[in-house]
Design an enzyme around this catalytic site. Sequence first.
Site, PDB file in Angstrom:
ATOM      1  N   ALA A 132       0.817  -1.205   0.000  1.00 53.72           N
ATOM      2  CA  ALA A 132       0.000   0.000   0.000  1.00 53.72           C
ATOM      3  C   ALA A 132       0.855   1.261   0.000  1.00 53.72           C
ATOM      4  O   ALA A 132       0.458   2.287   0.512  1.00 53.72           O
ATOM      5  CB  ALA A 132      -0.917  -0.004   1.228  1.00 53.72           C
ATOM      6  N   ARG A 155      -2.863   9.302 -10.519  1.00 56.70           N
ATOM      7  CA  ARG A 155      -4.005   9.764 -11.320  1.00 56.70           C
ATOM      8  C   ARG A 155      -5.247  10.108 -10.501  1.00 56.70           C
ATOM      9  O   ARG A 155      -6.212  10.653 -11.020  1.00 56.70           O
ATOM     10  CB  ARG A 155      -4.337   8.711 -12.390  1.00 56.70           C
ATOM     11  CG  ARG A 155      -3.382   8.814 -13.570  1.00 56.70           C
ATOM     12  CD  ARG A 155      -3.768   7.867 -14.663  1.00 56.70           C
ATOM     13  NE  ARG A 155      -3.365   6.506 -14.351  1.00 56.70           N
ATOM     14  CZ  ARG A 155      -3.861   5.426 -14.962  1.00 56.70           C
ATOM     15  NH1 ARG A 155      -4.795   5.553 -15.877  1.00 56.70           N
ATOM     16  NH2 ARG A 155      -3.440   4.227 -14.641  1.00 56.70           N
ATOM     17  N   GLY A 191      -2.813  -3.661  -2.335  1.00 55.32           N
ATOM     18  CA  GLY A 191      -3.742  -3.035  -1.391  1.00 55.32           C
ATOM     19  C   GLY A 191      -4.837  -2.209  -2.026  1.00 55.32           C
ATOM     20  O   GLY A 191      -5.655  -1.617  -1.315  1.00 55.32           O
ATOM     21  N   TYR A 248     -36.212  21.835  20.125  1.00 59.14           N
ATOM     22  CA  TYR A 248     -34.815  21.482  20.344  1.00 59.14           C
ATOM     23  C   TYR A 248     -34.663  20.916  21.741  1.00 59.14           C
ATOM     24  O   TYR A 248     -34.964  21.585  22.730  1.00 59.14           O
ATOM     25  CB  TYR A 248     -33.897  22.711  20.190  1.00 59.14           C
ATOM     26  CG  TYR A 248     -32.472  22.375  20.583  1.00 59.14           C
ATOM     27  CD1 TYR A 248     -31.763  21.384  19.903  1.00 59.14           C
ATOM     28  CD2 TYR A 248     -31.840  23.010  21.648  1.00 59.14           C
ATOM     29  CE1 TYR A 248     -30.473  21.033  20.277  1.00 59.14           C
ATOM     30  CE2 TYR A 248     -30.547  22.669  22.025  1.00 59.14           C
ATOM     31  CZ  TYR A 248     -29.871  21.677  21.331  1.00 59.14           C
ATOM     32  OH  TYR A 248     -28.594  21.323  21.705  1.00 59.14           O
ATOM     33  N   ARG A 283     -44.887  33.976  32.089  1.00 64.28           N
ATOM     34  CA  ARG A 283     -44.995  34.810  30.883  1.00 64.28           C
ATOM     35  C   ARG A 283     -45.772  36.063  31.252  1.00 64.28           C
ATOM     36  O   ARG A 283     -46.486  36.104  32.262  1.00 64.28           O
ATOM     37  CB  ARG A 283     -45.715  34.053  29.764  1.00 64.28           C
ATOM     38  CG  ARG A 283     -47.142  33.736  30.112  1.00 64.28           C
ATOM     39  CD  ARG A 283     -47.819  32.819  29.090  1.00 64.28           C
ATOM     40  NE  ARG A 283     -49.226  32.672  29.441  1.00 64.28           N
ATOM     41  CZ  ARG A 283     -49.938  31.578  29.214  1.00 64.28           C
ATOM     42  NH1 ARG A 283     -49.397  30.526  28.632  1.00 64.28           N
ATOM     43  NH2 ARG A 283     -51.195  31.530  29.561  1.00 64.28           N
TER      44      ARG A 283
HETATM   45  C1  UD1 Z   1       0.758  -4.863 -10.546  1.00 70.50           C
HETATM   46  C2  UD1 Z   1       1.494  -6.047 -11.154  1.00 70.50           C
HETATM   47  C3  UD1 Z   1       0.746  -6.542 -12.388  1.00 70.50           C
HETATM   48  C4  UD1 Z   1      -0.674  -6.898 -12.008  1.00 70.50           C
HETATM   49  C5  UD1 Z   1      -1.343  -5.690 -11.379  1.00 70.50           C
HETATM   50  C6  UD1 Z   1      -2.716  -5.986 -10.907  1.00 70.50           C
HETATM   51  C7  UD1 Z   1       3.816  -5.524 -10.642  1.00 70.50           C
HETATM   52  C8  UD1 Z   1       5.126  -5.113 -11.176  1.00 70.50           C
HETATM   53  N1  UD1 Z   1       2.829  -5.617 -11.530  1.00 70.50           N
HETATM   54  O1  UD1 Z   1       0.807  -3.805 -11.481  1.00 70.50           O
HETATM   55  O2  UD1 Z   1       1.371  -7.679 -12.915  1.00 70.50           O
HETATM   56  O3  UD1 Z   1      -1.388  -7.328 -13.149  1.00 70.50           O
HETATM   57  O4  UD1 Z   1      -0.574  -5.248 -10.249  1.00 70.50           O
HETATM   58  O5  UD1 Z   1      -3.284  -4.751 -10.565  1.00 70.50           O
HETATM   59  O6  UD1 Z   1       3.688  -5.793  -9.467  1.00 70.50           O
HETATM   60  N2  UD1 Z   1       3.224  -0.604  -4.224  1.00 70.50           N
HETATM   61  C9  UD1 Z   1       4.059  -0.515  -3.134  1.00 70.50           C
HETATM   62  N3  UD1 Z   1       5.333  -0.067  -3.317  1.00 70.50           N
HETATM   63  C10 UD1 Z   1       5.823   0.256  -4.533  1.00 70.50           C
HETATM   64  C11 UD1 Z   1       4.969   0.138  -5.662  1.00 70.50           C
HETATM   65  C12 UD1 Z   1       3.669  -0.301  -5.468  1.00 70.50           C
HETATM   66  O7  UD1 Z   1       3.657  -0.793  -2.009  1.00 70.50           O
HETATM   67  O8  UD1 Z   1       6.995   0.641  -4.616  1.00 70.50           O
HETATM   68  C13 UD1 Z   1       1.837  -1.065  -4.024  1.00 70.50           C
HETATM   69  C14 UD1 Z   1       0.807  -0.096  -4.563  1.00 70.50           C
HETATM   70  O9  UD1 Z   1       0.411   0.815  -3.544  1.00 70.50           O
HETATM   71  C15 UD1 Z   1      -0.331  -1.026  -4.973  1.00 70.50           C
HETATM   72  C16 UD1 Z   1       0.349  -2.325  -5.278  1.00 70.50           C
HETATM   73  O10 UD1 Z   1       1.654  -2.253  -4.732  1.00 70.50           O
HETATM   74  O11 UD1 Z   1      -1.257  -1.212  -3.924  1.00 70.50           O
HETATM   75  C17 UD1 Z   1       0.451  -2.578  -6.785  1.00 70.50           C
HETATM   76  O12 UD1 Z   1       1.197  -1.542  -7.357  1.00 70.50           O
HETATM   77  P1  UD1 Z   1       0.780  -0.864  -8.719  1.00 70.50           P
HETATM   78  O13 UD1 Z   1       1.738   0.220  -9.018  1.00 70.50           O
HETATM   79  O14 UD1 Z   1      -0.660  -0.520  -8.701  1.00 70.50           O
HETATM   80  O15 UD1 Z   1       1.049  -2.061  -9.735  1.00 70.50           O
HETATM   81  P2  UD1 Z   1       0.334  -2.300 -11.121  1.00 70.50           P
HETATM   82  O16 UD1 Z   1       0.935  -1.397 -12.126  1.00 70.50           O
HETATM   83  O17 UD1 Z   1      -1.132  -2.263 -10.943  1.00 70.50           O
END
Ligand code: UD1
Length: 476
Positions: free
Chosen positions: A18, A24, A114, A386, A460
């Site tokens: 997480a 975005r 997460g 009230y 009153r």
């Molecule tokens: C990731 C997977 C992808 C999968 C997809 C499903 C990788 C490289 N790719 O891509 O194969 O299909 O999830 O949604 O894992 N996070 C961290 N630390 C970091 C980067 C991310 O804790 O340094 C957490 C993010 O908060 C998120 C989760 O890891 O909750 C997934 O990261 P995100 O960047 O969303 O990966 P995706 O591009 O979705």
Amino acid sequence: MTAHSIRPMSTTAVLILAAGRGTRLRSRLPKVLHRAGGDTLLGHVLGAARGAGFAAADIAVVAGFGAEQVRAALGAPAGAPQVIVQEPQLGTGHAVQVAAGWWRDYERLVVLNGDMPLLSAATVAALAGDGGVDDAAASEAAAVLATASPAEPRPYGRIIRHAAHPERVLAIVEDRQATPEQAQIRELNAGFYSFRTSTLGLALARLGRDNPHGEYYLTDVVALLAGAGEVVAALPLIDPDECLGVNDRAELAQLDRRLRRRKAAQLMAAGVSLENPETIDVDAGATAGMDTVIEPGVRLLGTTKIGENCRIGAGSILTDCELGDGVVVRPYSVLESARVEAGAQIGPFSRLRPGAVIGAAAHVGNFVEVKNTRLGARSKANHLTYLGDATVGEDTNIGAGAITCNYDGNHKHPTQIGSGSFVGSNATLVAPVTVGDGAFIAAASVITEDVPADALAVGRGRQQNKPGWAARRRRR
Ligand code: UD1
Ligand code: MG
């Protein structure tokens, strides 16, 4: 499957990733703290882990962007999962590695993205080895990956299976690195995994960051394990939407609707009638009993708990409330942290604020505000009143427009009104003041002194009639 039971030994841990920002969403709040279906994204994922039987001690959350906000949202340290800070955030593989000191002593580690609030407890349980994949395969496998094959394309990692042994996974190829041929693969990486920790540690140490984002990808661990001759198994999800993620506010709104629809379906299956269910919002933590009817446009928020045979009128909003059986809330009432006992009637247009307790069969009517007040059984405050910091006994009538003046500009003061009393219309009760049982307060009185039981209080100005006065004025 042993979902919903407490697991006997802590051989398996859950790590929730997480730390990402969620660029975005354009927010100062980390992505996982955005809300859908009445809980944070992280809250839903945690709920799935807890629902699979994991105790808080065996769950940790990797936080980075907004780590302090995440820690605060998880609540008091006792009973909350541990927060491990990843700073800077160098990818999902890095996130798992940063937490290695925490998970090293477990045998297996379940890793969950997460930001996927539709994840079910059953999937977490299956990844943990309780069914889904057959147990022999699961215990042999160095990793098990949940996979999904949705009808629509998603920019997720593609699952590369062994040509001769299709039950084995060879690699995950990220969307941006997929060849046109690989991009056609419909089986996707859901973002939920389980690993044997001994081999996971070795594979993580060998991860590189030679990819478009320059990150350490957890998904590259799969090819490293398979290349070393380890078995990597897949757990295909029946519902591919379990891994629907959130990237922007539009997707957040869609997920919110989905979670609400799912909750509405659960309530209806449990015997609750929802009129026009797509207009009704019920938070994940709210409940209602059998034969209760919920009219259009109602919001049941937080931990609201509604009894059986109730009716909640159109447009009403209830937050963290508790309603007994047979309560009627008429339309457009707003209730917050209030308790309403069996058979009471509220509204239309009532406002119950925190600490309002409405006794059995009592009535609170239109444009009545009640705060930190107990209204006893069968008592009535039906119009324009009230009641603040007051205690009202049973079978007492509070007339239209009666007001407790509980605030002197510096302090709040209590008002006590006994049972079987009558408070006339527009009475002004200046607190602190006590009105005894069976007392009668004349309309429009300003009550500044205690009224004994069974007394009449009149406070009153006396009316004067001046004969002919109005006619003389008109002639002038
Ligand atoms: C990731 C997977 C992808 C999968 C997809 C499903 C990788 C490289 N790719 O891509 O194969 O299909 O999830 O949604 O894992 N996070 C961290 N630390 C970091 C980067 C991310 O804790 O340094 C957490 C993010 O908060 C998120 C989760 O890891 O909750 C997934 O990261 P995100 O960047 O969303 O990966 P995706 O591009 O979705
Ligand atoms: Mg994602």
